[in-house]
Motif scaffolding. Structure first.
Motif: not given
Length: 190
Positions: A8-22, A152-158
């Protein structure tokens, strides 16, 4: 694996939610994927009834103590023939300050909106909650997180919004009625 929802568009209170390396990262907090026990969405509603009852109990207590101290100070002043004005002023200033605190606490809960959140529970006492202006984005995030637990190989970032609430002012999680045990609330067997 389907791709995660669009960022989504970046907001002031944005936080990264990401999966990587388990690991699942929620902002700066890391949760090992193997420790995640449940991922779900729900509407977190404020505890308005409890806040109102707490306010009424506090008000009754504050006014009872203030009136009792006023009566004691008045009787003491009559017995001694002195003035009790300084003590009474202190008592009522304290009572008014406590009532103002109680009113602010009440309205902070009454004016709090319901929040639609994505919750991630771990096998320990930890829980992570995030929200979004788009509730459907949170619903679409559940599957990629669950698939990352299985793959275990899955990765994403929102990016989502950070949840800034006082948890004691909200109902969240499942409501469970327990019967028996020690220190539980519920109906006991006879």
């Amino acid at each position: 694996m389907p791709p995660p929802p669009a960022v989504p568009p970046r907001t002031v209170r944005a936080v990264d939610l990401r999966v990587g390396k388990r690991l699942l990262w929620v902002g700066a907090a890391a949760y090992p994927l193997q420790n995640i026990t449940r991922v779900y969405t729900f509407t977190m509603t404020p505890r308005r009834k409890e806040a109102t009852l707490r306010f009424l109990k506090r008000t009754a207590l504050i006014l009872s103590v203030a009136f009792a101290l006023t009566i004691v100070a008045g009787l003491t002043a009559i017995a001694d023939g002195s003035m009790a004005g300084g003590i009474l002023t202190f008592v009522w200033i304290g009572a008014v300050a406590a009532l103002v605190f109680s009113i602010v606490d009440l309205f902070s809960v009454l004016s709090a909106p319901a929040q639609y959140v994505l919750a991630v529970e771990t096998s320990g006492p930890s829980i992570a909650m995030v929200t979004s202006a788009d509730p459907h984005q949170l619903d679409r995030l559940v599957a990629p997180i669950v698939q990352a637990i299985e793959n275990p190989e899955a990765e994403f970032h929102v990016e989502v919004e950070q949840l800034l609430v006082n948890p004691s002012n909200y109902y969240f999680g499942d409501n469970v009625n327990m019967y028996g045990g020690t220190g539980n609330v519920g109906m006991g067997k006879s």
